[in-house]
Scaffold this motif. Structure first.
Motif, PDB file in Angstrom:
ATOM      1  N   LEU A 231       0.824  -1.212   0.000  1.00 23.71           N
ATOM      2  CA  LEU A 231       0.000   0.000   0.000  1.00 23.71           C
ATOM      3  C   LEU A 231       0.856   1.258   0.000  1.00 23.71           C
ATOM      4  O   LEU A 231       0.485   2.263  -0.616  1.00 23.71           O
ATOM      5  CB  LEU A 231      -0.953  -0.022   1.186  1.00 23.71           C
ATOM      6  CG  LEU A 231      -2.081  -1.039   1.066  1.00 23.71           C
ATOM      7  CD1 LEU A 231      -2.895  -1.087   2.346  1.00 23.71           C
ATOM      8  CD2 LEU A 231      -2.970  -0.725  -0.111  1.00 23.71           C
ATOM      9  N   ALA A 232       2.014   1.235   0.665  1.00 27.69           N
ATOM     10  CA  ALA A 232       2.913   2.391   0.636  1.00 27.69           C
ATOM     11  C   ALA A 232       3.424   2.608  -0.786  1.00 27.69           C
ATOM     12  O   ALA A 232       3.515   3.751  -1.251  1.00 27.69           O
ATOM     13  CB  ALA A 232       4.079   2.172   1.598  1.00 27.69           C
ATOM     14  N   TYR A 233       3.725   1.523  -1.479  1.00 31.05           N
ATOM     15  CA  TYR A 233       4.152   1.631  -2.872  1.00 31.05           C
ATOM     16  C   TYR A 233       3.027   2.215  -3.731  1.00 31.05           C
ATOM     17  O   TYR A 233       3.254   3.106  -4.556  1.00 31.05           O
ATOM     18  CB  TYR A 233       4.573   0.268  -3.407  1.00 31.05           C
ATOM     19  CG  TYR A 233       4.879   0.278  -4.874  1.00 31.05           C
ATOM     20  CD1 TYR A 233       6.062   0.830  -5.350  1.00 31.05           C
ATOM     21  CD2 TYR A 233       3.972  -0.245  -5.787  1.00 31.05           C
ATOM     22  CE1 TYR A 233       6.344   0.862  -6.704  1.00 31.05           C
ATOM     23  CE2 TYR A 233       4.243  -0.220  -7.143  1.00 31.05           C
ATOM     24  CZ  TYR A 233       5.426   0.332  -7.591  1.00 31.05           C
ATOM     25  OH  TYR A 233       5.684   0.359  -8.934  1.00 31.05           O
ATOM     26  N   LEU A 234       1.806   1.728  -3.530  1.00 32.53           N
ATOM     27  CA  LEU A 234       0.680   2.242  -4.308  1.00 32.53           C
ATOM     28  C   LEU A 234       0.427   3.716  -4.015  1.00 32.53           C
ATOM     29  O   LEU A 234       0.075   4.477  -4.915  1.00 32.53           O
ATOM     30  CB  LEU A 234      -0.579   1.429  -4.026  1.00 32.53           C
ATOM     31  CG  LEU A 234      -0.621   0.029  -4.618  1.00 32.53           C
ATOM     32  CD1 LEU A 234      -1.863  -0.704  -4.154  1.00 32.53           C
ATOM     33  CD2 LEU A 234      -0.569   0.093  -6.129  1.00 32.53           C
ATOM     34  N   LEU A 235       0.587   4.125  -2.764  1.00 29.42           N
ATOM     35  CA  LEU A 235       0.414   5.537  -2.434  1.00 29.42           C
ATOM     36  C   LEU A 235       1.489   6.391  -3.087  1.00 29.42           C
ATOM     37  O   LEU A 235       1.234   7.523  -3.491  1.00 29.42           O
ATOM     38  CB  LEU A 235       0.424   5.732  -0.920  1.00 29.42           C
ATOM     39  CG  LEU A 235      -0.869   5.416  -0.197  1.00 29.42           C
ATOM     40  CD1 LEU A 235      -0.668   5.494   1.304  1.00 29.42           C
ATOM     41  CD2 LEU A 235      -1.972   6.352  -0.628  1.00 29.42           C
ATOM     42  N   GLY A 236       2.708   5.858  -3.170  1.00 27.62           N
ATOM     43  CA  GLY A 236       3.789   6.600  -3.821  1.00 27.62           C
ATOM     44  C   GLY A 236       3.586   6.719  -5.315  1.00 27.62           C
ATOM     45  O   GLY A 236       3.974   7.711  -5.928  1.00 27.62           O
TER      46      GLY A 236
ATOM     47  N   PHE B 207      -6.323  12.860  -4.263  1.00 30.31           N
ATOM     48  CA  PHE B 207      -7.641  12.684  -3.672  1.00 30.31           C
ATOM     49  C   PHE B 207      -8.005  11.219  -3.440  1.00 30.31           C
ATOM     50  O   PHE B 207      -9.023  10.927  -2.855  1.00 30.31           O
ATOM     51  CB  PHE B 207      -8.702  13.336  -4.562  1.00 30.31           C
ATOM     52  CG  PHE B 207      -8.514  14.810  -4.700  1.00 30.31           C
ATOM     53  CD1 PHE B 207      -8.769  15.646  -3.625  1.00 30.31           C
ATOM     54  CD2 PHE B 207      -8.067  15.359  -5.880  1.00 30.31           C
ATOM     55  CE1 PHE B 207      -8.582  17.008  -3.738  1.00 30.31           C
ATOM     56  CE2 PHE B 207      -7.880  16.720  -6.004  1.00 30.31           C
ATOM     57  CZ  PHE B 207      -8.133  17.552  -4.930  1.00 30.31           C
ATOM     58  N   LEU B 208      -7.179  10.295  -3.883  1.00 37.32           N
ATOM     59  CA  LEU B 208      -7.504   8.882  -3.755  1.00 37.32           C
ATOM     60  C   LEU B 208      -6.813   8.200  -2.578  1.00 37.32           C
ATOM     61  O   LEU B 208      -6.908   6.990  -2.434  1.00 37.32           O
ATOM     62  CB  LEU B 208      -7.146   8.139  -5.045  1.00 37.32           C
ATOM     63  CG  LEU B 208      -7.941   8.547  -6.271  1.00 37.32           C
ATOM     64  CD1 LEU B 208      -7.470   7.781  -7.485  1.00 37.32           C
ATOM     65  CD2 LEU B 208      -9.419   8.308  -6.054  1.00 37.32           C
ATOM     66  N   TRP B 209      -6.151   8.928  -1.703  1.00 37.07           N
ATOM     67  CA  TRP B 209      -5.431   8.289  -0.601  1.00 37.07           C
ATOM     68  C   TRP B 209      -6.377   7.547   0.325  1.00 37.07           C
ATOM     69  O   TRP B 209      -6.039   6.513   0.866  1.00 37.07           O
ATOM     70  CB  TRP B 209      -4.617   9.320   0.188  1.00 37.07           C
ATOM     71  CG  TRP B 209      -5.461  10.341   0.880  1.00 37.07           C
ATOM     72  CD1 TRP B 209      -5.848  11.539   0.392  1.00 37.07           C
ATOM     73  CD2 TRP B 209      -6.024  10.217   2.180  1.00 37.07           C
ATOM     74  NE1 TRP B 209      -6.634  12.195   1.302  1.00 37.07           N
ATOM     75  CE2 TRP B 209      -6.756  11.403   2.423  1.00 37.07           C
ATOM     76  CE3 TRP B 209      -6.006   9.242   3.173  1.00 37.07           C
ATOM     77  CZ2 TRP B 209      -7.442  11.629   3.604  1.00 37.07           C
ATOM     78  CZ3 TRP B 209      -6.698   9.477   4.344  1.00 37.07           C
ATOM     79  CH2 TRP B 209      -7.394  10.659   4.550  1.00 37.07           C
ATOM     80  N   TRP B 210      -7.593   8.049   0.510  1.00 34.63           N
ATOM     81  CA  TRP B 210      -8.514   7.402   1.434  1.00 34.63           C
ATOM     82  C   TRP B 210      -9.010   6.071   0.887  1.00 34.63           C
ATOM     83  O   TRP B 210      -9.409   5.186   1.651  1.00 34.63           O
ATOM     84  CB  TRP B 210      -9.672   8.331   1.796  1.00 34.63           C
ATOM     85  CG  TRP B 210     -10.509   8.748   0.630  1.00 34.63           C
ATOM     86  CD1 TRP B 210     -10.278   9.795  -0.209  1.00 34.63           C
ATOM     87  CD2 TRP B 210     -11.701   8.122   0.190  1.00 34.63           C
ATOM     88  NE1 TRP B 210     -11.254   9.864  -1.159  1.00 34.63           N
ATOM     89  CE2 TRP B 210     -12.146   8.862  -0.941  1.00 34.63           C
ATOM     90  CE3 TRP B 210     -12.440   7.031   0.604  1.00 34.63           C
ATOM     91  CZ2 TRP B 210     -13.292   8.512  -1.631  1.00 34.63           C
ATOM     92  CZ3 TRP B 210     -13.585   6.696  -0.079  1.00 34.63           C
ATOM     93  CH2 TRP B 210     -14.002   7.436  -1.184  1.00 34.63           C
ATOM     94  N   HIS B 211      -8.971   5.889  -0.440  1.00 35.00           N
ATOM     95  CA  HIS B 211      -9.314   4.579  -1.000  1.00 35.00           C
ATOM     96  C   HIS B 211      -8.323   3.516  -0.524  1.00 35.00           C
ATOM     97  O   HIS B 211      -8.701   2.392  -0.217  1.00 35.00           O
ATOM     98  CB  HIS B 211      -9.285   4.613  -2.534  1.00 35.00           C
ATOM     99  CG  HIS B 211     -10.406   5.365  -3.145  1.00 35.00           C
ATOM    100  ND1 HIS B 211     -10.227   6.183  -4.215  1.00 35.00           N
ATOM    101  CD2 HIS B 211     -11.733   5.430  -2.845  1.00 35.00           C
ATOM    102  CE1 HIS B 211     -11.384   6.718  -4.559  1.00 35.00           C
ATOM    103  NE2 HIS B 211     -12.307   6.280  -3.732  1.00 35.00           N
ATOM    104  N   HIS B 212      -7.051   3.903  -0.456  1.00 29.99           N
ATOM    105  CA  HIS B 212      -6.026   2.968  -0.003  1.00 29.99           C
ATOM    106  C   HIS B 212      -6.196   2.622   1.471  1.00 29.99           C
ATOM    107  O   HIS B 212      -5.945   1.485   1.875  1.00 29.99           O
ATOM    108  CB  HIS B 212      -4.633   3.541  -0.254  1.00 29.99           C
ATOM    109  CG  HIS B 212      -4.341   3.756  -1.708  1.00 29.99           C
ATOM    110  ND1 HIS B 212      -4.279   2.724  -2.608  1.00 29.99           N
ATOM    111  CD2 HIS B 212      -4.113   4.883  -2.412  1.00 29.99           C
ATOM    112  CE1 HIS B 212      -4.021   3.207  -3.805  1.00 29.99           C
ATOM    113  NE2 HIS B 212      -3.919   4.516  -3.713  1.00 29.99           N
ATOM    114  N   VAL B 213      -6.629   3.587   2.262  1.00 31.14           N
ATOM    115  CA  VAL B 213      -6.862   3.316   3.689  1.00 31.14           C
ATOM    116  C   VAL B 213      -8.012   2.328   3.853  1.00 31.14           C
ATOM    117  O   VAL B 213      -7.917   1.368   4.631  1.00 31.14           O
ATOM    118  CB  VAL B 213      -7.138   4.629   4.454  1.00 31.14           C
ATOM    119  CG1 VAL B 213      -7.553   4.346   5.873  1.00 31.14           C
ATOM    120  CG2 VAL B 213      -5.916   5.533   4.405  1.00 31.14           C
TER     121      VAL B 213
END
Length: 111
Positions: free
Chosen positions: A51-56, A62-68
């Protein structure tokens, strides 16, 4: 007060998993001091790294909360899958032992 590391026989069978793959609190309370817990933690670490890789790599801020939300769902599913595999393995390992014990009781009682 009883220590958690003591082996305590179950008074009743473990409850079934919700939807067949979600974790149960009763199983993980018993499995906390077993080798099953580190297996689950390794999965959590891999999940956090992915998930850290996907966030990077994520282009939109605006899509960070989807990853959470994805992390919350995947940790539950991972715990449930580990629990399902552990239950199956324990069932396989305990069945031959129980059969041997029953065979020994029958042979000693009949002779």
């Amino acid at each position: 007060m009883r220590r958690r590391t003591e082996l305590v026989p179950l008074k009743a069978p473990l409850p079934p998993q919700r939807f067949g793959f979600l974790p149960t609190r009763e199983f993980w309370e018993l499995a906390f001091f077993t080798p099953f817990w580190p297996l689950c933690v390794v999965g959590y670490i891999c999940l956090i790294a992915a998930l850290a890789y996907l966030l990077g790599v994520s282009v939109s801020d605006f899509l960070w909360w989807h990853h959470v939300l994805l992390a919350i769902a995947l940790t539950e599913v991972w715990s449930g899958i580990v629990e399902l595999c552990c239950r199956r393995a324990l069932r396989r390992w305990s069945r031959p032992r129980a059969l041997r014990r029953a065979r020994d009781e029958v042979s000693s009682g009949g002779g």
